[in-house]
Design a protein around this motif. Structure first.
Motif, PDB file in Angstrom:
ATOM      1  N   GLN A 127     134.928 -27.002  47.817  1.00  0.00           N
ATOM      2  CA  GLN A 127     135.254 -26.165  46.652  1.00  0.00           C
ATOM      3  C   GLN A 127     134.395 -24.919  46.615  1.00  0.00           C
ATOM      4  O   GLN A 127     134.131 -24.372  45.550  1.00  0.00           O
ATOM      5  CB  GLN A 127     135.077 -26.953  45.346  1.00  0.00           C
ATOM      6  CG  GLN A 127     135.883 -28.233  45.291  1.00  0.00           C
ATOM      7  CD  GLN A 127     137.364 -27.989  45.097  1.00  0.00           C
ATOM      8  OE1 GLN A 127     137.889 -26.943  45.500  1.00  0.00           O
ATOM      9  NE2 GLN A 127     138.073 -28.929  44.519  1.00  0.00           N
TER      10      GLN A 127
ATOM     11  N   ALA B 217     131.377 -17.063  49.924  1.00  0.00           N
ATOM     12  CA  ALA B 217     131.614 -15.624  49.981  1.00  0.00           C
ATOM     13  C   ALA B 217     131.575 -15.077  48.563  1.00  0.00           C
ATOM     14  O   ALA B 217     131.951 -15.766  47.609  1.00  0.00           O
ATOM     15  CB  ALA B 217     132.969 -15.336  50.609  1.00  0.00           C
TER      16      ALA B 217
ATOM     17  N   TYR C 260     125.678 -16.640  52.089  1.00  0.00           N
ATOM     18  CA  TYR C 260     126.854 -15.946  51.579  1.00  0.00           C
ATOM     19  C   TYR C 260     127.211 -14.712  52.390  1.00  0.00           C
ATOM     20  O   TYR C 260     126.354 -14.057  52.969  1.00  0.00           O
ATOM     21  CB  TYR C 260     126.635 -15.532  50.119  1.00  0.00           C
ATOM     22  CG  TYR C 260     126.686 -16.697  49.179  1.00  0.00           C
ATOM     23  CD1 TYR C 260     127.906 -17.182  48.725  1.00  0.00           C
ATOM     24  CD2 TYR C 260     125.521 -17.332  48.772  1.00  0.00           C
ATOM     25  CE1 TYR C 260     127.954 -18.270  47.864  1.00  0.00           C
ATOM     26  CE2 TYR C 260     125.558 -18.425  47.920  1.00  0.00           C
ATOM     27  CZ  TYR C 260     126.782 -18.887  47.472  1.00  0.00           C
ATOM     28  OH  TYR C 260     126.831 -19.968  46.639  1.00  0.00           O
TER      29      TYR C 260
ATOM     30  N   LEU D  34     129.613 -11.062  52.233  1.00  0.00           N
ATOM     31  CA  LEU D  34     130.102 -10.139  51.204  1.00  0.00           C
ATOM     32  C   LEU D  34     131.481  -9.567  51.502  1.00  0.00           C
ATOM     33  O   LEU D  34     131.738  -9.087  52.596  1.00  0.00           O
ATOM     34  CB  LEU D  34     129.119  -8.975  51.045  1.00  0.00           C
ATOM     35  CG  LEU D  34     129.451  -7.944  49.978  1.00  0.00           C
ATOM     36  CD1 LEU D  34     129.332  -8.565  48.598  1.00  0.00           C
ATOM     37  CD2 LEU D  34     128.552  -6.727  50.091  1.00  0.00           C
TER      38      LEU D  34
ATOM     39  N   TYR E  12     143.583 -13.062  45.260  1.00  0.00           N
ATOM     40  CA  TYR E  12     142.477 -13.275  46.184  1.00  0.00           C
ATOM     41  C   TYR E  12     141.255 -13.744  45.408  1.00  0.00           C
ATOM     42  O   TYR E  12     140.620 -14.742  45.740  1.00  0.00           O
ATOM     43  CB  TYR E  12     142.155 -11.985  46.919  1.00  0.00           C
ATOM     44  CG  TYR E  12     141.139 -12.159  48.024  1.00  0.00           C
ATOM     45  CD1 TYR E  12     141.518 -12.691  49.254  1.00  0.00           C
ATOM     46  CD2 TYR E  12     139.823 -11.801  47.827  1.00  0.00           C
ATOM     47  CE1 TYR E  12     140.589 -12.860  50.261  1.00  0.00           C
ATOM     48  CE2 TYR E  12     138.886 -11.966  48.837  1.00  0.00           C
ATOM     49  CZ  TYR E  12     139.277 -12.490  50.047  1.00  0.00           C
ATOM     50  OH  TYR E  12     138.355 -12.665  51.046  1.00  0.00           O
TER      51      TYR E  12
ATOM     52  N   GLY F 294     141.139 -14.894  42.353  1.00  0.00           N
ATOM     53  CA  GLY F 294     141.355 -16.101  41.572  1.00  0.00           C
ATOM     54  C   GLY F 294     141.690 -17.320  42.412  1.00  0.00           C
ATOM     55  O   GLY F 294     141.672 -18.440  41.923  1.00  0.00           O
ATOM     56  N   GLY F 295     141.997 -17.115  43.661  1.00  0.00           N
ATOM     57  CA  GLY F 295     142.444 -18.216  44.503  1.00  0.00           C
ATOM     58  C   GLY F 295     141.344 -18.932  45.258  1.00  0.00           C
ATOM     59  O   GLY F 295     141.613 -19.634  46.224  1.00  0.00           O
TER      60      GLY F 295
ATOM     61  N   THR G 275     136.704 -12.413  35.103  1.00  0.00           N
ATOM     62  CA  THR G 275     135.568 -12.991  34.402  1.00  0.00           C
ATOM     63  C   THR G 275     135.902 -14.395  33.907  1.00  0.00           C
ATOM     64  O   THR G 275     135.030 -15.243  33.766  1.00  0.00           O
ATOM     65  CB  THR G 275     135.178 -12.087  33.211  1.00  0.00           C
ATOM     66  OG1 THR G 275     134.790 -10.816  33.724  1.00  0.00           O
ATOM     67  CG2 THR G 275     134.027 -12.674  32.434  1.00  0.00           C
TER      68      THR G 275
ATOM     69  N   LEU H  47     135.699 -16.631  37.404  1.00  0.00           N
ATOM     70  CA  LEU H  47     134.550 -16.621  38.308  1.00  0.00           C
ATOM     71  C   LEU H  47     133.282 -16.198  37.583  1.00  0.00           C
ATOM     72  O   LEU H  47     133.342 -15.466  36.605  1.00  0.00           O
ATOM     73  CB  LEU H  47     134.762 -15.582  39.426  1.00  0.00           C
ATOM     74  CG  LEU H  47     135.806 -15.770  40.496  1.00  0.00           C
ATOM     75  CD1 LEU H  47     135.867 -14.503  41.322  1.00  0.00           C
ATOM     76  CD2 LEU H  47     135.448 -16.969  41.357  1.00  0.00           C
ATOM     77  N   PRO H  48     132.140 -16.630  38.087  1.00  0.00           N
ATOM     78  CA  PRO H  48     130.892 -16.065  37.581  1.00  0.00           C
ATOM     79  C   PRO H  48     130.864 -14.600  38.012  1.00  0.00           C
ATOM     80  O   PRO H  48     131.209 -14.287  39.152  1.00  0.00           O
ATOM     81  CB  PRO H  48     129.810 -16.851  38.324  1.00  0.00           C
ATOM     82  CG  PRO H  48     130.475 -18.106  38.770  1.00  0.00           C
ATOM     83  CD  PRO H  48     131.907 -17.718  39.034  1.00  0.00           C
TER      84      PRO H  48
ATOM     85  N   ASP I 192     129.562 -17.125  31.851  1.00  0.00           N
ATOM     86  CA  ASP I 192     129.032 -16.866  33.183  1.00  0.00           C
ATOM     87  C   ASP I 192     129.078 -15.383  33.514  1.00  0.00           C
ATOM     88  O   ASP I 192     129.463 -14.974  34.600  1.00  0.00           O
ATOM     89  CB  ASP I 192     129.830 -17.654  34.226  1.00  0.00           C
ATOM     90  CG  ASP I 192     129.165 -18.981  34.509  1.00  0.00           C
ATOM     91  OD1 ASP I 192     128.106 -19.246  33.929  1.00  0.00           O
ATOM     92  OD2 ASP I 192     129.704 -19.746  35.323  1.00  0.00           O
TER      93      ASP I 192
END
Lengths: 346, 346
Positions: A73, A77, A111, A113, A129, A131-132, A154, A157-158, A171
């Motif tokens: 999960q 990246a 990570y 970028l 992209y 949100g997936g 927002t 994702l954080p 977040d």
DNA sequence: TTGTACGCGTTATCAG
DNA sequence: CTGATAACGCGTACAA
């Protein structure tokens, strides 16, 4: 079989990437064991581990990111989202510093970028992209009040914002400088050096930083009881700065000082002055903002308000990584200091 | 239950992303059907399709990228790899144009762009990213002969190079301009306008484009029987250009013309001339290369060799997309035309 | 037209 | 310490 030839070659002439399964077969162990070795688990006997490592090496095995990310999960990246035109983004060295800072922090992490120069209304593609699950978090810079889509990212994702944002969330984090104070310091410098008719070239007022810098300019003027001169939007671009300066010069009354809200705009504005035979700083004093290398390329070395752009990038990445790793004591707002750098223009 | 509250909230305060399963349940159909609707299959009855779409909408469903990519063996992402220092990359507007061109082509596709500003010896991290199926193909720009790692990415992905490369492969493509000819045209312009002591500020000779431009300069000189002046490496940077120009001016004999292999270097070099009271083009003529907006910011509007950077980016992306979609008639080399743009410096 | 079932490559939880 | 085995979320033959 000659090296480079493989009976399993695809039509495209590319050998399919080796899988855990394949490595396991070659090393004579199970997939689980290979996985352990690859991920550095300690509970593997040295000889076996060695055999696996050799198989990995020989096959050139690289873990499949999609599979790994599906089960863990996590994508390892993060995205840097800049709701700007490509040329805007690349044209301002301020962003280069931000990226360099992020890069520096990421180097010491796992990570990777992803730079996404989105238009203001990114296609569904970009949103899908983000949100997936393609990235674990995002850093957003240069956002405008009209960028509605940020709300959605927002939500999923954080996010760490570079510059205060109207978008808040559990977040959501911000790294910024005190733009009001920075601009005030710049303007006070103008006042202290004798300016009394002070204009400003502002950034687009759809951006919080522009609004704040304008407020700082006004505040310093008010404090000193100096009347405010013309305010012109220079759009945070080189040409915008040049045009704004022309507009100011065409004003009904001459000015003797200009606070310009970015060095890029200033480096567009100064040549306009020089071309008309107006001396800097003798006739008109200039103070810029950012302290990018543009400050050194305008014909006159610019007095400017230094913004620790690189450090800002570093901290944005650092905060995001902290959040992603589950840290709970991450400050939601980090304000870095600015500093007046006195050179030749004021 | 109030909107925004969900019993399944994670500790982070974020609701888990809805899955196909969830949408299916809500729409009262099977996962397969939802998948069909999401992917635009025609064989779904309108009412069902409508119900599914509503469920998707209500749940804010976004397909999980990892899962999709795992089964389809495609990531729908391509990487732009630039083995350069971040500031190098951002400092030269040439790259901005390339990115803009790629972006323009990608907009009409389902691909997303990942910008990877790698150091010359990228960490295993970057290589794992590229080799781990995170992207379907790569565009490589600004590569140096010493960049060994490119060999590996060329082995595992279709790659389009911006600029000729020594790295070949079945799925390797190149988009370039004729640098030799471009430089020769530039130099001929210098000769035709009367220059007889002609220097050049070259790019790093670890890059093919630098080598080619140097060769073109020399070729034009030879053709005309003009002796070659000094050759100085300006490193394709602003400061490098300035330093190189100083070096040239300190040469034992004065020059009257300089071919500078990039506008960025030229915009560093010209101010050096002007500062010393040397007039352009009266005393020294200058021809640059690229025709980025830097050509207009050096104090004198630069005569330069225009490179269709934006189109180059567009074509690189176009070729890559073609290859990825299985096209077999994609040309392995595409050479775009350059054009001399005459302005004030020569 | 729709649903069932399998597999994509990994990680992780179990037994052994 | 090692090896089966069950997910992870999705696309897609195949069956109904």
């Amino acid at each position: 079989m000659p090296a480079g030839e493989d009976p399993l070659m695809t039509a495209a002439g590319r050998t399919p990437a080796p899988t855990l399964e394949l490595v396991a077969a070659r090393a004579g162990v199970s997939r689980a064991t290979v996985s352990r070795v690859v991920n550095g688990s300690t509970s593997v006997s040295p000889p076996i581990a060695e055999a696996v490592r050799r198989a990995v090496q020989e096959l050139g095995y690289v873990p499949n990111r999609a599979a790994r990310s599906l089960v863990s999960q996590q994508s390892q990246a993060i995205a840097l989202v800049a709701p700007e035109d490509v040329n805007r983004f690349f044209g301002d060295l301020f962003f280069a510093e931000i990226v360099a800072g992020i890069d520096a922090r990421l180097e010491a992490s796992d990570y990777v970028l992803n730079l996404m120069i989105a238009n203001h209304d990114p296609s569904g593609k970009t949103m899908r992209y983000l949100g997936g699950g393609a990235v674990d978090g995002a850093i957003v810079v240069s956002h405008h009040t009209s960028d509605r889509f940020l709300r959605r990212i927002t939500d999923s994702l954080p996010v760490v914002y570079g510059g205060r944002s109207s978008i808040a969330g559990a977040d959501t984090y911000v790294v910024d400088v005190d733009n009001v104070e920075g601009a005030a310091v710049a303007t006070r410098r103008l006042i202290e050096t004798g300016c009394r008719r002070i204009a400003t070239i502002a950034g687009p007022l759809t951006m919080q930083s522009s609004i704040d810098r304008l407020a700082g300019w006004r505040q310093a003027l008010d404090e000193a009881g100096v009347a405010a001169g013309p305010v012109v939007d220079g759009d945070f671009t080189l040409h915008g700065g040049a045009n704004a300066m022309r507009e100011i010069l065409d004003w009904r009354e001459p000015v003797d000082g200009v606070f310009i809200a970015s060095d890029l705009m200033a480096s567009g504005a100064v040549p306009v002055l020089l071309d008309r035979g107006i001396r800097v700083p003798e006739d008109v004093r200039i103070v810029g903002f950012d302290d990018t290398s543009a400050a050194l390329r305008s014909g006159v070395e610019l007095t400017t308000v230094r913004q620790p752009s690189r450090a800002m990038g570093w901290h944005m990445a650092d905060i995001l990584i902290g959040v992603l790793s589950g840290a709970t004591d991450v400050p939601h707002e980090l304000i870095l200091p600015t500093e007046l750098v006195v050179r030749d223009s004021a």
